[in-house]
Design an enzyme around this catalytic site. Structure first.
Site, PDB file in Angstrom:
ATOM      1  N   LEU A 115     -19.877  49.881   7.459  1.00  0.00           N
ATOM      2  CA  LEU A 115     -19.087  51.013   6.943  1.00  0.00           C
ATOM      3  C   LEU A 115     -20.014  51.918   6.146  1.00  0.00           C
ATOM      4  O   LEU A 115     -20.713  51.466   5.249  1.00  0.00           O
ATOM      5  CB  LEU A 115     -17.959  50.503   6.038  1.00  0.00           C
ATOM      6  CG  LEU A 115     -17.137  51.575   5.306  1.00  0.00           C
ATOM      7  CD1 LEU A 115     -16.402  52.494   6.285  1.00  0.00           C
ATOM      8  CD2 LEU A 115     -16.155  50.927   4.344  1.00  0.00           C
ATOM      9  N   ILE A 171     -22.883  47.830   4.226  1.00  0.00           N
ATOM     10  CA  ILE A 171     -22.657  49.207   3.793  1.00  0.00           C
ATOM     11  C   ILE A 171     -23.818  50.055   4.308  1.00  0.00           C
ATOM     12  O   ILE A 171     -24.976  49.716   4.107  1.00  0.00           O
ATOM     13  CB  ILE A 171     -22.542  49.299   2.254  1.00  0.00           C
ATOM     14  CG1 ILE A 171     -21.469  48.318   1.727  1.00  0.00           C
ATOM     15  CG2 ILE A 171     -22.230  50.741   1.846  1.00  0.00           C
ATOM     16  CD1 ILE A 171     -20.081  48.506   2.302  1.00  0.00           C
ATOM     17  N   LYS A 172     -23.477  51.148   4.985  1.00  0.00           N
ATOM     18  CA  LYS A 172     -24.508  52.014   5.570  1.00  0.00           C
ATOM     19  C   LYS A 172     -24.939  53.082   4.571  1.00  0.00           C
ATOM     20  O   LYS A 172     -24.104  53.784   4.000  1.00  0.00           O
ATOM     21  CB  LYS A 172     -23.972  52.697   6.831  1.00  0.00           C
ATOM     22  CG  LYS A 172     -23.947  51.804   8.036  1.00  0.00           C
ATOM     23  CD  LYS A 172     -23.345  52.511   9.234  1.00  0.00           C
ATOM     24  CE  LYS A 172     -24.401  53.156  10.100  1.00  0.00           C
ATOM     25  NZ  LYS A 172     -23.828  53.622  11.394  1.00  0.00           N
ATOM     26  N   ILE A 173     -26.234  53.174   4.385  1.00  0.00           N
ATOM     27  CA  ILE A 173     -26.840  54.187   3.515  1.00  0.00           C
ATOM     28  C   ILE A 173     -27.891  54.934   4.330  1.00  0.00           C
ATOM     29  O   ILE A 173     -28.760  54.304   4.932  1.00  0.00           O
ATOM     30  CB  ILE A 173     -27.504  53.532   2.282  1.00  0.00           C
ATOM     31  CG1 ILE A 173     -26.449  52.871   1.383  1.00  0.00           C
ATOM     32  CG2 ILE A 173     -28.299  54.562   1.482  1.00  0.00           C
ATOM     33  CD1 ILE A 173     -27.024  52.146   0.170  1.00  0.00           C
TER      34      ILE A 173
END
Length: 366
Positions: A110, A141-143
């Site tokens: 996400l 978690i996508k960064i």
């Protein structure tokens, strides 16, 4: 019975993840069948995928109506919808996640708001918030791997959060990302925590590189390199991966259970109709990597893909291709920076469209 061609890829040490999510594919059993029949081992999402899912389906309408009764912003409503899908997908992949060695696969990604792509503090804060809200061991978690994103990646890893670093195009930035990951692990360990549960991937985007470079090649007399520069860059990235995740510094972390940050091939559908539709998948199959693939490319590979251990083949050719590019005066670092800038914009636009669609839907239910 013939072995499923997509499943065969896993025998070479590569995990295939689905680059798609929506409520229908979770609810109608399609995602479960992809896990069971094709050996799909994870899911990635992005703002463009969610925009398409939410704008083209009425499956989200009731939740939008319910969330609209509070004082939530449109962005908070979106994350409310997305988190529900991510949680359900995480639960479907729990069995994969629990396979030995635990945490090797089974992740669902996400992304933080694309509006935060150049905001270190905002990204770090939202990554921690989404991690807590999803509340699943197998969420990533996508960064974005922008310059401001590097510190956010390090801080998030240092908090024990699984991170999928997205929007990587260039080799220098990729190496900076591996440094952020390793430093984050060292920070977490130095704070007295275990690090064996932390997982991360670095998502290297492929076909967009060729879309930008290929038109320049004919003019330079390099037409034979069309469709080859992205693959050459990926092969060189894998060389960096093998170098970085070995040696004394890494071995010290590995002794504490640290997992290498796997390279993930993204943007793997062929944008040029002259290329085989499974071109990018076939060219980069190799150990300890991930390939996130759109549904139509999975179906194409299942039908006529060729699974073979290709990633470390033709390394000399890859080096030569990049050297020829440089000699011709084409600056790959400038191109990859342009792609990063455009990539941020490509996610901002659908996110804006998505927020407007939620706003329109709110108006209907009021």
């Amino acid at each position: 019975m013939e072995t499923n061609k997509v499943k065969q890829i896993h025998s070479f040490g590569q995990s295939i993840w689905l680059d798609f999510i929506d409520r229908a594919i979770i609810g109608n059993g399609k995602l479960k069948s992809l896990i069971d029949d094709d050996g799909i081992r994870g899911v990635t999402s992005n703002p463009a995928i969610f925009e398409k899912a939410i704008s083209s389906s009425d499956l989200y309408d009731n939740d939008i109506a319910a969330l609209s009764e509070s004082d939530k912003t449109n962005e908070e409503i979106f994350f409310g919808l997305a988190i529900k899908d991510i949680q359900n997908a995480c639960d479907l992949f729990k069995g994969v996640y629990n396979e030995a060695p635990k945490g090797g696969d089974g992740y669902v990604s996400l992304e933080v708001s694309p509006f935060l792509a150049l905001d270190t503090e905002g990204t770090t804060k939202q990554a921690a918030q989404l991690w807590k809200q999803v509340d699943r061991d197998n969420v990533m978690i996508k960064i974005p791997g922008t310059q401001p994103g590097l510190e956010a990646i390090r801080r998030s890893i240092a908090q024990g959060i699984n991170i999928n670093v997205t929007l990587l195009f260039g080799l220098p930035r990729y190496e900076e990302v591996t440094e952020a990951y390793i430093s984050g692990l060292e920070d977490h360990l130095a704070a007295g925590h275990s690090i064996g549960h932390i997982s991360s991937v670095a998502s290297f985007f492929l076909s967009r590189i060729d879309v930008l470079v290929d038109p320049m090649l004919d003019a330079k007399g390099l037409g034979d390199l069309k469709g080859e520069i992205a693959i050459a860059s990926a092969k060189k990235a894998y060389e960096i991966y093998k170098r970085v995740f070995s040696g004394p510094r890494w071995e010290k972390l590995a002794a504490q259970g640290a997992k290498p940050q796997r390279l993930l091939w993204a943007s793997t559908s062929s944008k040029n109709p002259a290329f085989k539709d499974t071109k990018y998948v076939e060219a980069l199959i190799g150990a300890d990597t991930v390939d996130t693939v759109p549904l139509e490319t999975i179906e194409a590979f299942r039908d006529h893909g060729i699974a073979a251990n290709t990633l470390e083949q033709g390394l000399d050719k890859a080096t030569e291709a990049l050297n020829r590019l440089k000699a011709a005066g084409i600056d790959i670092d400038q191109i990859t920076q342009q792609l990063e800038d455009e990539g941020i914009e490509k996610f901002n636009k659908p996110f804006e469209t998505l927020l407007k669609a939620i706003d329109d839907q709110k108006s209907k239910v009021k």
